[in-house]
Scaffold this motif. Structure first.
Motif, PDB file in Angstrom:
ATOM      1  N   VAL A  28       2.974  -5.412   2.660  1.00 66.47           N
ATOM      2  CA  VAL A  28       1.652  -4.842   2.380  1.00 66.47           C
ATOM      3  C   VAL A  28       1.722  -3.894   1.174  1.00 66.47           C
ATOM      4  O   VAL A  28       0.830  -3.893   0.319  1.00 66.47           O
ATOM      5  CB  VAL A  28       1.096  -4.107   3.625  1.00 66.47           C
ATOM      6  CG1 VAL A  28      -0.137  -3.286   3.286  1.00 66.47           C
ATOM      7  CG2 VAL A  28       0.764  -5.117   4.725  1.00 66.47           C
ATOM      8  N   ALA A  29       2.809  -3.112   1.090  1.00 61.69           N
ATOM      9  CA  ALA A  29       2.970  -2.203  -0.051  1.00 61.69           C
ATOM     10  C   ALA A  29       2.963  -3.003  -1.354  1.00 61.69           C
ATOM     11  O   ALA A  29       2.234  -2.671  -2.302  1.00 61.69           O
ATOM     12  CB  ALA A  29       4.277  -1.418   0.091  1.00 61.69           C
ATOM     13  N   LEU A  30       3.744  -4.077  -1.388  1.00 65.64           N
ATOM     14  CA  LEU A  30       3.790  -4.915  -2.591  1.00 65.64           C
ATOM     15  C   LEU A  30       2.442  -5.585  -2.838  1.00 65.64           C
ATOM     16  O   LEU A  30       1.977  -5.682  -3.980  1.00 65.64           O
ATOM     17  CB  LEU A  30       4.891  -5.978  -2.438  1.00 65.64           C
ATOM     18  CG  LEU A  30       6.322  -5.422  -2.432  1.00 65.64           C
ATOM     19  CD1 LEU A  30       7.313  -6.472  -1.944  1.00 65.64           C
ATOM     20  CD2 LEU A  30       6.712  -4.949  -3.838  1.00 65.64           C
ATOM     21  N   GLY A  31       1.815  -6.027  -1.752  1.00 67.53           N
ATOM     22  CA  GLY A  31       0.503  -6.663  -1.873  1.00 67.53           C
ATOM     23  C   GLY A  31      -0.540  -5.693  -2.425  1.00 67.53           C
ATOM     24  O   GLY A  31      -1.423  -6.083  -3.196  1.00 67.53           O
ATOM     25  N   MET A  32      -0.421  -4.409  -2.053  1.00 68.36           N
ATOM     26  CA  MET A  32      -1.381  -3.413  -2.547  1.00 68.36           C
ATOM     27  C   MET A  32      -1.162  -3.159  -4.042  1.00 68.36           C
ATOM     28  O   MET A  32      -2.126  -3.039  -4.801  1.00 68.36           O
ATOM     29  CB  MET A  32      -1.259  -2.098  -1.754  1.00 68.36           C
ATOM     30  CG  MET A  32      -1.730  -2.237  -0.306  1.00 68.36           C
ATOM     31  SD  MET A  32      -1.951  -0.650   0.564  1.00 68.36           S
ATOM     32  CE  MET A  32      -0.280  -0.058   0.735  1.00 68.36           C
ATOM     33  N   VAL A  33       0.118  -3.099  -4.445  1.00 70.90           N
ATOM     34  CA  VAL A  33       0.398  -2.907  -5.877  1.00 70.90           C
ATOM     35  C   VAL A  33      -0.155  -4.103  -6.648  1.00 70.90           C
ATOM     36  O   VAL A  33      -0.833  -3.951  -7.681  1.00 70.90           O
ATOM     37  CB  VAL A  33       1.922  -2.748  -6.135  1.00 70.90           C
ATOM     38  CG1 VAL A  33       2.228  -2.764  -7.626  1.00 70.90           C
ATOM     39  CG2 VAL A  33       2.439  -1.460  -5.494  1.00 70.90           C
ATOM     40  N   ALA A  34       0.091  -5.313  -6.130  1.00 70.26           N
ATOM     41  CA  ALA A  34      -0.387  -6.527  -6.810  1.00 70.26           C
ATOM     42  C   ALA A  34      -1.917  -6.525  -6.898  1.00 70.26           C
ATOM     43  O   ALA A  34      -2.491  -6.829  -7.949  1.00 70.26           O
ATOM     44  CB  ALA A  34       0.118  -7.769  -6.079  1.00 70.26           C
ATOM     45  N   ALA A  35      -2.578  -6.154  -5.793  1.00 65.48           N
ATOM     46  CA  ALA A  35      -4.051  -6.159  -5.791  1.00 65.48           C
ATOM     47  C   ALA A  35      -4.593  -5.127  -6.785  1.00 65.48           C
ATOM     48  O   ALA A  35      -5.593  -5.370  -7.467  1.00 65.48           O
ATOM     49  CB  ALA A  35      -4.573  -5.868  -4.384  1.00 65.48           C
ATOM     50  N   ALA A  36      -3.909  -3.973  -6.896  1.00 63.58           N
ATOM     51  CA  ALA A  36      -4.356  -2.959  -7.849  1.00 63.58           C
ATOM     52  C   ALA A  36      -4.137  -3.453  -9.282  1.00 63.58           C
ATOM     53  O   ALA A  36      -4.980  -3.261 -10.163  1.00 63.58           O
ATOM     54  CB  ALA A  36      -3.615  -1.643  -7.593  1.00 63.58           C
ATOM     55  N   LEU A  59       2.834 -11.112 -10.472  1.00 64.52           N
ATOM     56  CA  LEU A  59       4.109 -11.170  -9.738  1.00 64.52           C
ATOM     57  C   LEU A  59       5.297 -11.087 -10.708  1.00 64.52           C
ATOM     58  O   LEU A  59       6.292 -10.412 -10.426  1.00 64.52           O
ATOM     59  CB  LEU A  59       4.187 -12.431  -8.875  1.00 64.52           C
ATOM     60  CG  LEU A  59       3.226 -12.463  -7.670  1.00 64.52           C
ATOM     61  CD1 LEU A  59       3.211 -13.836  -7.018  1.00 64.52           C
ATOM     62  CD2 LEU A  59       3.602 -11.396  -6.631  1.00 64.52           C
ATOM     63  N   GLU A  60       5.187 -11.777 -11.838  1.00 66.07           N
ATOM     64  CA  GLU A  60       6.253 -11.695 -12.863  1.00 66.07           C
ATOM     65  C   GLU A  60       6.431 -10.255 -13.329  1.00 66.07           C
ATOM     66  O   GLU A  60       7.545  -9.757 -13.430  1.00 66.07           O
ATOM     67  CB  GLU A  60       5.925 -12.571 -14.076  1.00 66.07           C
ATOM     68  CG  GLU A  60       6.262 -14.054 -13.936  1.00 66.07           C
ATOM     69  CD  GLU A  60       7.738 -14.333 -13.620  1.00 66.07           C
ATOM     70  OE1 GLU A  60       8.604 -13.497 -13.944  1.00 66.07           O
ATOM     71  OE2 GLU A  60       8.000 -15.392 -13.019  1.00 66.07           O
ATOM     72  N   GLU A  61       5.300  -9.589 -13.590  1.00 61.82           N
ATOM     73  CA  GLU A  61       5.342  -8.188 -14.041  1.00 61.82           C
ATOM     74  C   GLU A  61       6.002  -7.270 -13.026  1.00 61.82           C
ATOM     75  O   GLU A  61       6.561  -6.234 -13.363  1.00 61.82           O
ATOM     76  CB  GLU A  61       3.902  -7.675 -14.200  1.00 61.82           C
ATOM     77  CG  GLU A  61       3.412  -7.603 -15.597  1.00 61.82           C
ATOM     78  CD  GLU A  61       1.958  -7.118 -15.619  1.00 61.82           C
ATOM     79  OE1 GLU A  61       1.615  -6.183 -14.866  1.00 61.82           O
ATOM     80  OE2 GLU A  61       1.178  -7.719 -16.361  1.00 61.82           O
ATOM     81  N   MET A  62       5.859  -7.648 -11.753  1.00 61.24           N
ATOM     82  CA  MET A  62       6.375  -6.767 -10.702  1.00 61.24           C
ATOM     83  C   MET A  62       7.869  -6.950 -10.444  1.00 61.24           C
ATOM     84  O   MET A  62       8.434  -6.274  -9.603  1.00 61.24           O
ATOM     85  CB  MET A  62       5.596  -6.995  -9.389  1.00 61.24           C
ATOM     86  CG  MET A  62       4.218  -6.363  -9.415  1.00 61.24           C
ATOM     87  SD  MET A  62       3.275  -6.795  -7.963  1.00 61.24           S
ATOM     88  CE  MET A  62       4.204  -5.967  -6.675  1.00 61.24           C
TER      89      MET A  62
END
Ligand SMILES: NC(=O)c1ccc[n+]([C@@H]2O[C@H](COP(=O)([O-])OP(=O)(O)OC[C@H]3O[C@@H](n4cnc5c(N)ncnc54)[C@H](O)[C@@H]3O)[C@@H](O)[C@H]2O)c1
Ligand SMILES: [Zn+2]
Length: 364
Positions: A271-279, A359-362
């Protein structure tokens, strides 16, 4: 002790109270005796929670004059299935539990979802009370009346909407919670800040170190705010027809990342990663400012949750997983984005390429 009222359908007795406080076990038992009378009480709990708190609650209830017993199930998600439902209902029948029985779910989301499910179907339903002992349980799963068990084909595929008679949130339980479980709940708290309350988000930013050591002076207030956000959304959209979807902020990609990692990532980490991606997606689509994205990333990182994915992650596998989900559901991925902290919205059409880029950026 603080009280929140969950206002739902009056006809089917689904409105109830959430009580929140420190060390409230004694008062909780008194309230149950006064307001939730039953011919017998069965405390359903898991092996870890039983060892820590099962006997204490049983003794308190017995001393208050209740006819009470404890039913233990093995701890962990692998218990959330039909064979445990058969086991619990079989034991209830053998013990002579009838419709006058009240079930008490003492544990995390697994115990809560499972007990709620059994309560909704045993003898065409018996009442139940939620006593969540994990942070996820206290701010999320014990509120809202979604019950479920898993099938071999996927998580939460059998379930009902069935509200508890009451929810008791005792913060003392959190003292014994392992860090990784605590972090799962913290990810959900950050989510509530982002989707529902800028002040909560700010409090988390300022107080994250005290929160991590579980001694923030604002702790009760923060948990209460999370409960209030969830219950307010559920009051408007109990059956997830629309608004309740915003609770899935960070979850769409989060689930896909959890799955692709073969569950090496915990739910909170996903969820933490998903929140960063959504932001990040929100910034790319020009809804959110770069500054707010940085705030989101900082609070997640300071909470000890991940903001970067392993270089070995294949974005394509994550996108395929999202597509599978889409097929299983109603052919649209309801992606939750934000315009600013505290202002979410649901976006039904997101370009795959953009998700791949994010996702690549992350990658670390
Ligand atoms: N119904 C909903 O709306 C909803 C929402 C979110 C999650 N869920 C469900 O909740 C489940 C996850 O819940 P969870 O994260 O609470 O997991 P969990 O119930 O498996 O608990 C996590 C672990 O912590 C242990 N534990 C519980 N309380 C403890 C305490 N006070 N001290 C020490 N150890 C303790 C448990 O024995 C378990 O090993 C999932 O099945 C998920 O699908 C449901
Ligand atoms: Zn979640």
């Amino acid at each position: 002790m603080r009280t929140l009222k969950v206002n739902l359908d009056k006809k089917i007795l689904s409105s109830h109270e959430i009580r929140i406080g420190h060390n409230i076990m004694d008062r909780m038992v008194l309230l149950i005796a006064k307001n939730y009378k039953a011919s017998r009480y069965v405390i359903v709990t898991d092996s870890n929670v039983n060892r820590l708190y099962g006997q204490t609650l049983l003794v308190a209830m017995t001393q208050a004059g209740f006819k009470a017993s404890v039913m233990e199930i093995p701890a962990g998600e692998s218990s959330k299935n039909m064979s445990t439902v058969m086991d619990i209902t079989g034991r209830l029948l053998a013990d002579g539990a009838d419709r006058g029985t009240l079930l008490v779910a003492l544990g995390g989301g697994v115990v809560g979802d499972l007990t709620g499910f059994v309560a909704s179907i045993y003898m065409r339903s018996v009442p139940y009370i939620q006593i969540p002992t994990t942070l996820v349980g206290q701010v999320d799963s014990a509120i809202g009346g979604k019950t479920a068990v898993d099938l071999p084909q996927g998580k939460n595929l059998l379930g009902t909407f069935y509200q508890p008679r009451a929810v008791f949130v005792d913060l003392n339980f959190l003292d014994t919670l392992p860090d990784r479980e605590f972090n799962n709940g913290l990810a959900e708290m950050i989510k509530y800040g982002i989707i529902g309350d800028e002040k909560l988000f700010q409090l988390l930013e300022e107080d994250i170190h005290a929160v991590k050591s579980r001694d923030s002076v604002h702790w009760v207030k923060m948990i209460e705010t999370c409960c209030r956000i969830k219950k307010s959304i559920v009051e408007i959209d109990e059956r997830e027809q629309g608004l309740r979807r915003i609770l899935n902020f960070g979850h769409t990609l989060g689930h896909a990342l959890e799955t692709v990692s073969d569950y090496a990532l915990s739910h909170g980490e996903g969820v933490a990663l998903g929140m960063v991606a959504a932001a990040k997606l929100s910034v790319k689509m020009q809804y959110l400012s770069e500054d707010e994205l940085i705030r989101v990333e900082h609070v997640i990182a300071h909470a000890g949750l991940p903001t970067r994915i392993l270089a070995s992650f294949d974005p394509k596998a994550v996108i395929d997983c999202l597509k599978m989900d889409k097929k299983k559901k109603d052919d649209v991925i309801h992606f939750v984005l934000i315009k600013k902290i505290g202002m979410p919205f649901v976006n039904g059409s997101i370009n795959e390429q953009l998700i791949g880029d994010v996702l690549e950026e992350m990658k670390a």
